[in-house]
Scaffold this active site. Structure first.
Site, short mmCIF file in Angstrom:
data_model
loop_
_atom_site.label_atom_id
_atom_site.label_comp_id
_atom_site.label_asym_id
_atom_site.label_seq_id
_atom_site.Cartn_x
_atom_site.Cartn_y
_atom_site.Cartn_z
N ASP A 1 23.41 11.21 57.76
CA ASP A 1 24.68 11.08 57.27
C ASP A 1 25.15 9.91 57.58
O ASP A 1 24.46 8.82 58.24
CB ASP A 1 25.54 12.00 58.53
CG ASP A 1 25.55 13.67 57.78
OD1 ASP A 1 24.94 13.74 56.93
OD2 ASP A 1 25.74 14.16 58.91
N CYS B 1 0.80 -1.31 -0.11
CA CYS B 1 -0.23 -0.14 0.01
C CYS B 1 0.88 1.32 0.06
O CYS B 1 1.99 1.16 0.76
CB CYS B 1 -0.99 -0.10 1.23
SG CYS B 1 -1.72 1.49 1.44
N CYS C 1 0.05 3.19 3.92
CA CYS C 1 0.11 2.52 4.99
C CYS C 1 1.32 1.84 5.19
O CYS C 1 2.07 1.18 5.85
CB CYS C 1 -1.03 1.86 5.73
SG CYS C 1 -1.37 0.17 4.82
#
Ligand SMILES: *[C@@H]1O[C@H](CO)[C@@H](O)[C@H](O)[C@H]1NC(C)=O
Ligand SMILES: *[C@@H]1O[C@H](CO)[C@@H](O)[C@H](O)[C@H]1NC(C)=O
Ligand SMILES: [Zn+2]
Length: 553
Positions: free
Chosen positions: A368, A133, A136
């Site tokens: 820490d 096609c 597409c």
């Protein structure tokens, strides 16, 4: 969404009933020249339907061969409008004013292709079945059937996801938009010549038609609904190298549309191409691109199926009992300093269950490496990326929590739960206003007695000005923070040590408050005690963020 024609009386003639009584192509006599033109241009049967604005999903779901055969029959039927007028006059049928699905027994060939002479206009139909096609590029021809649905489903199954629905997404080569535009101009000309009107928005998108066909087939294969929205996304993509160059002329018509982007391989993205197509004039387009588009010799190539599950968020509170454990991996100059981290200890036991592909860890503040977090723990949330499993029962989540607890004695986790993305934001909400409690072991150079630290207990709502600490200056901008110490409690241990409890506003630098950070925190404990002090140990005793909610054992 079918083209509206002024002469509605012809509409029903093309609608036939097949042997099973099923309504067939909802095409009208007026569509016939358009269908012929599209087929002659090299459009596939499904693209023909799209450009005829056929919104009947079942029409697309027929096998490609059946649809092509029907179109063949349709265009091979005698006549166009002028001849149909005669036909209509001969017809006994009353004018049909009802829906386009209305069926009328015309000159009934029953859609039997054998009854259609091959010499009729429409020999292009055969080409439409076999050749690729022009619009597409084969997507709706070769990759829109049960076989392709099986391939997709096998690929999904192989990935081992757990899901109860999915959304199918399609990515098409950008040049498809250019070809779509060219074909649209062809149709527009046809339609204009017939004095009818049709909007580009009425044309059914390739993606839409693809999903109409594939959603049901994939759903059948995988046994779950394919929805418009789902946490689990299956993406199929197509490329067509042969026609990649189709887009290039647009760069000369709209240079602004094509800006290089860091994460894109090509500037000719679908978005950019669509934008350029909106800007180009019809004349200019026709001059620069063939209309109809050239015929490709190859079909497009399906890319690997991609699966993506939306992130799952796991929240809880953690204790950290180690003074040699950073919260996140500690890497200096590319070298790892500590063998583990809080986030790794929490997430590693989740890996085999969630089978995630990465994570983002966040928490309400952080301690820490040498600070413990005791008490009820620190709220955290971790985003697990692309998890292969996301649903867990309460009991299973509890087992996961136990697995984390057992995996290491450096951390513990409580209130583990699966939460929403939105809920995670609540952890960060008003964080600055929250209170945190600390316990610190303080050393003093000069000997002290019990009485020397009594005054500390009377200090309330002490306002601090803290310049960004020297130790974090390499990753934080220099600024002055105002923070509050709400209360302090001192307990004498020996002439050189005492224990200090502090309740402070979140974000207070406790170490700096104690040693003063070379006068960068004011006031500080050295000043208050008029003596040299330092902090030997620090523990977070509580983080007063009431999220995530407690989980009952
Ligand atoms: C009507 O149909 C005949 C064949 O049946 C064809 O020769 C003729 O060209 C058609 N008329 C028009 C106006 O196309
Ligand atoms: C994990 O440890 C925390 C903290 O000690 C405890 O509250 C929780 O009940 C433990 N959970 C499991 C399932 O072991
Ligand atoms: Zn097509």
């Amino acid at each position: 969404m079918v083209v509206e024609f002024q002469t509605s009386q012809h509409q029903c003639l093309a609608n036939k009933i097949d042997i099973t009584g099923q309504a067939m192509l909802p095409l009208k006599i007026k569509d016939r020249p358009i269908v012929r033109a599209l087929l002659a241009a090299g459009c596939c049967a499904r693209c023909v339907l799209r450009f005829c604005c056929v919104g009947l999903q079942s029409a697309y779901r027929q096998t490609y061969e059946d649809l092509a055969t029907e179109l063949h029959a349709f265009v091979s039927e005698e006549g166009d409008e002028s001849n149909d007028t005669t036909k209509q006059e001969n017809s006994e049928d009353p004018p049909c004013k009802k829906a386009r699905l209305e069926t009328v027994q015309g000159n009934s060939e029953g859609g039997d292709p054998a009854g259609v002479p091959q010499t009729q206009p429409g020999t292009d139909v055969d080409a439409a079945v076999s050749s690729v096609c022009v619009v597409c590029l084969g997507v709706l021809q070769q990759h829109c059937d049960k076989t392709f649905a099986q391939k997709v489903s096998e690929a999904v199954t192989a990935e081992g996801y757990q899901f109860d629905s999915l959304v199918l997404s399609v990515s098409l080569p950008a040049q498809l938009s250019v070809r779509e535009h060219s074909t649209w101009l062809l149709v527009k000309k046809q339609v204009r010549d017939k004095g009818t009107c049709l909007g580009k928005d009425d044309v059914i998108q390739v993606k839409e038609a693809f999903k109409w066909i594939m959603n049901g087939l994939v759903s059948q294969e995988l046994g779950v609904p394919v929805l418009a929205k789902s946490l689990f996304e299956v993406s199929v993509g197509f490329t067509h190298p042969e026609t990649d160059g189709d887009c290039h002329f647009l760069a000369t018509t709209c240079s602004d549309c094509f800006k290089p982007a860091r994460n894109k391989l090509s500037v000719f993205t679908r978005m950019a191409v669509v934008k350029a197509l909106e800007k180009i004039s019809e004349d200019n387009f026709r001059r620069l691109f063939p209309c109809p588009p050239s015929r490709p010799s190859t079909g497009c190539t399906p890319q690997d199926v991609q699966c993506l599950h939306m992130s799952v968020f796991v929240a809880g509170r953690y204790n950290k009992f180690s003074r040699t454990l950073p919260q996140t991996p500690w890497v200096i100059d590319g070298e790892r300093r500590m063998e583990s981290s809080v986030e790794e200890l929490i997430t590693a036991p989740l890996l085999s269950s969630f089978r995630y592909e990465g994570f983002n860890f966040c928490s309400s503040g952080r301690e820490d490496v040498d600070v413990r977090t005791l008490g009820n723990g620190r709220p955290f949330a971790v985003e697990l990326l692309n998890p292969h499993r996301a649903r867990f029962r309460k009991a299973e989540v509890r087992e996961l929590q136990e697995a984390i607890n057992k995996s290491s004695d450096k951390i513990r986790v409580r209130d583990l739960q699966i939460v929403t993305r939105e809920a995670v934001a609540r952890m960060k909400e008003g964080e600055e206003e929250k209170t945190k409690s600390y316990g610190a072991l303080i050393w003093t150079r000069t000997p002290i007695e019990k009485d020397d630290i009594e005054f500390i207990n009377n200090i309330k709502e002490l306002e601090l000005a803290q310049k960004t600490p020297l130790r974090v200056l390499h990753r934080r901008p220099l600024a002055v923070r105002q923070r509050l110490i709400h209360t302090m409690t001192a307990s004498f241990l020996d002439p050189h040590h005492f224990h200090l409890n502090l309740r402070t506003q979140a974000g207070t630098y406790i170490k700096e408050f104690v040693h003063g950070d070379f006068g960068r925190t004011k006031p500080n404990l050295c000043e208050l005690m008029k003596a040299d002090t330092d902090i030997l140990e620090l523990d977070v005793e509580s983080v007063d963020v009431d999220w995530p909610p407690a989980i009952e054992d």
